[in-house]
Design a protein around this motif. Structure first.
Motif, PDB file in Angstrom:
ATOM      1  N   ARG A 112       0.798  -1.161   0.123  1.00 39.28           N
ATOM      2  CA  ARG A 112      -0.083   0.004  -0.088  1.00 39.28           C
ATOM      3  C   ARG A 112       0.791   1.021  -0.122  1.00 39.28           C
ATOM      4  NH1 ARG A 112      -0.685   1.865   5.920  1.00 39.28           N
ATOM      5  NH2 ARG A 112       0.456  -0.040   7.118  1.00 39.28           N
ATOM      6  N   VAL A 113       0.381   2.286  -0.400  1.00 39.16           N
ATOM      7  CA  VAL A 113       0.987   3.432  -0.520  1.00 39.16           C
ATOM      8  C   VAL A 113       1.189   4.046   1.045  1.00 39.16           C
ATOM      9  CG1 VAL A 113       0.861   5.969  -1.629  1.00 39.16           C
ATOM     10  CG2 VAL A 113      -0.235   4.195  -2.533  1.00 39.16           C
ATOM     11  N   ILE A 114       2.303   4.581   1.340  1.00 34.95           N
ATOM     12  CA  ILE A 114       2.466   5.099   2.658  1.00 34.95           C
ATOM     13  C   ILE A 114       2.753   6.423   2.594  1.00 34.95           C
ATOM     14  CG2 ILE A 114       3.934   4.976   4.704  1.00 34.95           C
ATOM     15  CD1 ILE A 114       4.842   2.031   3.910  1.00 34.95           C
ATOM     16  N   PRO A 115       1.597   7.116   3.148  1.00 27.45           N
ATOM     17  CA  PRO A 115       1.598   8.517   3.208  1.00 27.45           C
ATOM     18  C   PRO A 115       2.475   9.162   4.276  1.00 27.45           C
ATOM     19  CG  PRO A 115      -0.377   7.669   4.063  1.00 27.45           C
ATOM     20  CD  PRO A 115       0.504   6.526   3.911  1.00 27.45           C
ATOM     21  N   ALA A 116       2.887  10.544   4.275  1.00 30.77           N
ATOM     22  CA  ALA A 116       3.546  11.127   5.338  1.00 30.77           C
ATOM     23  C   ALA A 116       2.661  11.320   6.352  1.00 30.77           C
ATOM     24  CB  ALA A 116       3.891  12.364   4.696  1.00 30.77           C
ATOM     25  N   VAL A 117       2.828  10.717   7.706  1.00 32.22           N
ATOM     26  CA  VAL A 117       1.594  10.974   8.759  1.00 32.22           C
ATOM     27  C   VAL A 117       2.273  11.411   9.988  1.00 32.22           C
ATOM     28  CG1 VAL A 117       0.084   9.468  10.349  1.00 32.22           C
ATOM     29  CG2 VAL A 117       0.343   9.021   7.623  1.00 32.22           C
ATOM     30  N   VAL A 118       1.675  12.213  10.621  1.00 30.97           N
ATOM     31  CA  VAL A 118       2.101  12.571  12.019  1.00 30.97           C
ATOM     32  C   VAL A 118       0.991  12.025  12.928  1.00 30.97           C
ATOM     33  CG1 VAL A 118       2.402  14.383  13.817  1.00 30.97           C
ATOM     34  CG2 VAL A 118       3.082  14.996  11.296  1.00 30.97           C
ATOM     35  N   ALA A 119       1.460  11.167  13.929  1.00 31.67           N
ATOM     36  CA  ALA A 119       0.611  10.459  14.712  1.00 31.67           C
ATOM     37  C   ALA A 119       0.288  11.181  16.038  1.00 31.67           C
ATOM     38  CB  ALA A 119       0.814   9.028  14.796  1.00 31.67           C
ATOM     39  N   VAL A 120      -0.808  11.365  16.575  1.00 29.71           N
ATOM     40  CA  VAL A 120      -0.934  11.848  17.987  1.00 29.71           C
ATOM     41  C   VAL A 120      -1.774  10.973  18.789  1.00 29.71           C
ATOM     42  CG1 VAL A 120      -1.561  13.835  19.242  1.00 29.71           C
ATOM     43  CG2 VAL A 120      -0.634  14.292  16.950  1.00 29.71           C
ATOM     44  N   ASP A 121      -1.388  10.299  19.959  1.00 29.95           N
ATOM     45  CA  ASP A 121      -2.128   9.527  20.595  1.00 29.95           C
ATOM     46  C   ASP A 121      -2.172  10.118  22.221  1.00 29.95           C
ATOM     47  OD1 ASP A 121      -2.818   7.348  18.810  1.00 29.95           O
ATOM     48  OD2 ASP A 121      -0.703   6.968  18.540  1.00 29.95           O
ATOM     49  N   GLY A 122      -2.906   9.419  22.760  1.00 31.84           N
ATOM     50  CA  GLY A 122      -2.936   9.611  24.462  1.00 31.84           C
ATOM     51  C   GLY A 122      -4.458   9.584  25.021  1.00 31.84           C
ATOM     52  N   PRO A 123      -4.764   9.728  26.048  1.00 33.32           N
ATOM     53  CA  PRO A 123      -5.749   9.726  26.832  1.00 33.32           C
ATOM     54  C   PRO A 123      -6.696  11.028  26.549  1.00 33.32           C
ATOM     55  CG  PRO A 123      -4.046  10.357  28.492  1.00 33.32           C
ATOM     56  CD  PRO A 123      -3.449   9.978  27.002  1.00 33.32           C
ATOM     57  N   ALA A 124      -7.877  10.704  27.138  1.00 32.94           N
ATOM     58  CA  ALA A 124      -8.963  11.777  26.854  1.00 32.94           C
ATOM     59  C   ALA A 124      -8.645  13.217  27.534  1.00 32.94           C
ATOM     60  CB  ALA A 124     -10.305  11.311  27.507  1.00 32.94           C
ATOM     61  N   ALA A 125      -8.800  14.141  26.660  1.00 33.66           N
ATOM     62  CA  ALA A 125      -8.537  15.625  27.362  1.00 33.66           C
ATOM     63  C   ALA A 125      -7.061  15.830  27.406  1.00 33.66           C
ATOM     64  CB  ALA A 125      -9.317  15.847  28.316  1.00 33.66           C
ATOM     65  N   ALA A 126      -6.028  14.976  26.640  1.00 31.75           N
ATOM     66  CA  ALA A 126      -4.594  15.359  26.899  1.00 31.75           C
ATOM     67  C   ALA A 126      -4.350  16.478  26.138  1.00 31.75           C
ATOM     68  CB  ALA A 126      -3.936  14.036  26.570  1.00 31.75           C
ATOM     69  N   GLY A 127      -5.212  16.892  25.086  1.00 31.43           N
ATOM     70  CA  GLY A 127      -5.016  17.968  24.372  1.00 31.43           C
ATOM     71  C   GLY A 127      -4.556  17.580  22.644  1.00 31.43           C
ATOM     72  N   LYS A 128      -5.124  16.303  22.366  1.00 37.15           N
ATOM     73  CA  LYS A 128      -4.870  15.690  21.038  1.00 37.15           C
ATOM     74  C   LYS A 128      -5.468  16.902  19.939  1.00 37.15           C
ATOM     75  CE  LYS A 128      -6.721  11.625  21.868  1.00 37.15           C
ATOM     76  NZ  LYS A 128      -6.912  12.158  23.348  1.00 37.15           N
ATOM     77  N   THR A 129      -6.834  16.836  19.989  1.00 28.38           N
ATOM     78  CA  THR A 129      -7.582  17.776  18.998  1.00 28.38           C
ATOM     79  C   THR A 129      -6.921  19.220  18.700  1.00 28.38           C
ATOM     80  OG1 THR A 129      -9.318  16.393  19.351  1.00 28.38           O
ATOM     81  CG2 THR A 129      -9.735  18.407  18.141  1.00 28.38           C
TER      82      THR A 129
ATOM     83  N   ALA B  80       9.512  19.299  16.819  1.00 29.89           N
ATOM     84  CA  ALA B  80       9.592  17.986  16.475  1.00 29.89           C
ATOM     85  C   ALA B  80       9.141  17.861  14.788  1.00 29.89           C
ATOM     86  CB  ALA B  80       8.973  17.096  17.128  1.00 29.89           C
ATOM     87  N   CYS B  81       7.991  18.320  14.563  1.00 28.60           N
ATOM     88  CA  CYS B  81       7.517  18.242  13.228  1.00 28.60           C
ATOM     89  C   CYS B  81       8.421  19.166  12.076  1.00 28.60           C
ATOM     90  CB  CYS B  81       6.184  18.992  13.119  1.00 28.60           C
ATOM     91  SG  CYS B  81       4.826  17.982  13.866  1.00 28.60           S
ATOM     92  N   ALA B  82       8.810  20.010  12.628  1.00 28.74           N
ATOM     93  CA  ALA B  82       9.995  20.896  11.660  1.00 28.74           C
ATOM     94  C   ALA B  82      11.157  20.136  11.534  1.00 28.74           C
ATOM     95  CB  ALA B  82      10.217  22.397  12.409  1.00 28.74           C
ATOM     96  N   ALA B  83      11.527  19.209  12.448  1.00 27.95           N
ATOM     97  CA  ALA B  83      13.013  18.681  12.244  1.00 27.95           C
ATOM     98  C   ALA B  83      12.932  17.690  11.110  1.00 27.95           C
ATOM     99  CB  ALA B  83      13.310  17.844  13.773  1.00 27.95           C
ATOM    100  N   VAL B  84      11.636  16.975  10.921  1.00 29.98           N
ATOM    101  CA  VAL B  84      11.669  15.938   9.886  1.00 29.98           C
ATOM    102  C   VAL B  84      11.227  16.615   8.610  1.00 29.98           C
ATOM    103  CG1 VAL B  84      10.695  14.210  11.496  1.00 29.98           C
ATOM    104  CG2 VAL B  84       8.833  15.384  10.388  1.00 29.98           C
ATOM    105  N   THR B  85      11.605  16.237   7.643  1.00 30.07           N
ATOM    106  CA  THR B  85      10.967  16.672   6.285  1.00 30.07           C
ATOM    107  C   THR B  85       9.819  16.041   5.902  1.00 30.07           C
ATOM    108  OG1 THR B  85      13.308  15.362   5.419  1.00 30.07           O
ATOM    109  CG2 THR B  85      13.134  17.939   5.182  1.00 30.07           C
ATOM    110  N   LEU B  86       8.868  16.857   5.757  1.00 30.82           N
ATOM    111  CA  LEU B  86       7.624  16.202   5.347  1.00 30.82           C
ATOM    112  C   LEU B  86       7.481  16.498   3.800  1.00 30.82           C
ATOM    113  CD1 LEU B  86       5.367  18.218   7.935  1.00 30.82           C
ATOM    114  CD2 LEU B  86       5.534  15.573   7.705  1.00 30.82           C
ATOM    115  N   PRO B  87       7.585  15.252   3.156  1.00 37.17           N
ATOM    116  CA  PRO B  87       7.647  15.339   1.802  1.00 37.17           C
ATOM    117  C   PRO B  87       6.605  16.099   1.150  1.00 37.17           C
ATOM    118  CG  PRO B  87       7.181  13.071   2.601  1.00 37.17           C
ATOM    119  CD  PRO B  87       7.248  13.944   3.770  1.00 37.17           C
TER     120      PRO B  87
END
Ligand code: CDP
Ligand code: CDP
Length: 218
Positions: free
Chosen positions: A1-18, A211-218
């Protein structure tokens, strides 16, 4: 499958994800997906159609019905469902039952991957994004905070229910999400862990942006 450029954000309720995902999406030009919304839609429809959330087989059938009924990946992004309904106390309880079912998780995971394959770059939040859905994600964050702080944030945010009731729900959901056998909530080995208990949103966003700026998002 095509692997897209993804940033993953996990954590419990109301941790600030959204909140942080929306800000990063704007800053870095990422499409945003809230995977919890899909689990909530399935739970809400189960309540509406009077399907018992403890009947695994019936829930899987309902899930397939919903996928069939939904056009254009409605289940993921549909504006047909309002937050008022999706975030009700009844759905907060039902969603834990639904999210425990392996066959439901497989289907949601498939939908999320399909959606991401159509994006140039995206940020996806949930509980198992960095561990199961996109183990190859470019950047992974695991946000956490004490249950008390998260309950306080949720009460201030939603202005619904007492602090005591919200705290009970947060603790119950943490427990359910972390202890289930399929895709439990755990930080990925390579996730950047941020305990936000005594951090402002600005501080959290600062760390995440670097951290996001440190990776090159294609
Ligand atoms: O916004 P909040 O963190 O309170 O919840 P949510 O992200 O809308 O997720 C609701 C529930 O869906 C969670 O408590 C999990 O049980 C489930 N969920 C999951 O199991 N896996 C995901 N990737 C996202 C949500
Ligand atoms: O998506 P998730 O359930 O993880 O949390 P959220 O809905 O993004 O955040 C819950 C509330 O906490 C929002 O009103 C945020 O503004 C607030 N908040 C935060 O997310 N992070 C902080 N460090 C402080 C407050």
């Amino acid at each position: 499958r095509v692997i897209p450029a993804v940033v993953a954000v996990d954590g419990p309720a109301a941790a600030g994800k959204t909140t942080t995902c929306l800000a990063l999406a704007q800053r870095f030009g990422l499409s945003y997906l809230e995977s919890g919304r899909t689990y909530r839609i399935i739970a809400l429809e189960a309540l509406r159609r009077r399907v018992s959330t403890s009947d695994r087989q019936e829930i899987v059938i309902l899930c397939d019905d919903l996928i069939r009924e939904s056009r254009d990946q409605d289940l993921l992004t549909s504006g047909r469902y309002g937050n008022e309904d999706l975030r009700s106390p009844a759905v907060n309880v039902a969603v834990s039952d639904v999210a425990r079912i392996g066959e439901v998780r497989e289907r949601v995971t498939h939908l999320v991957r399909l959606w991401a394959a159509g994006q140039e770059r995206c940020i996806v939040e949930g509980r198992d994004i960095g561990t199961v859905v996109f183990p190859e994600a470019l950047v992974k964050f695991y946000l956490s905070a004490s249950a008390e702080v998260r309950a306080r944030r949720r009460v201030d945010q939603e202005r619904r229910g007492s602090y005591e009731d919200v705290l009970k729900d947060v603790i119950r959901r943490d427990e359910a999400d972390m202890s289930r056998t399929v895709s439990p909530l755990v930080p990925a080995d390579d996730a950047i862990n941020i305990d936000t208990t005594s951090l402002t949103l600005k501080e959290v966003l600062g760390r995440m942006s670097s951290a996001c700026a440190a990776v090159t998002l294609p």
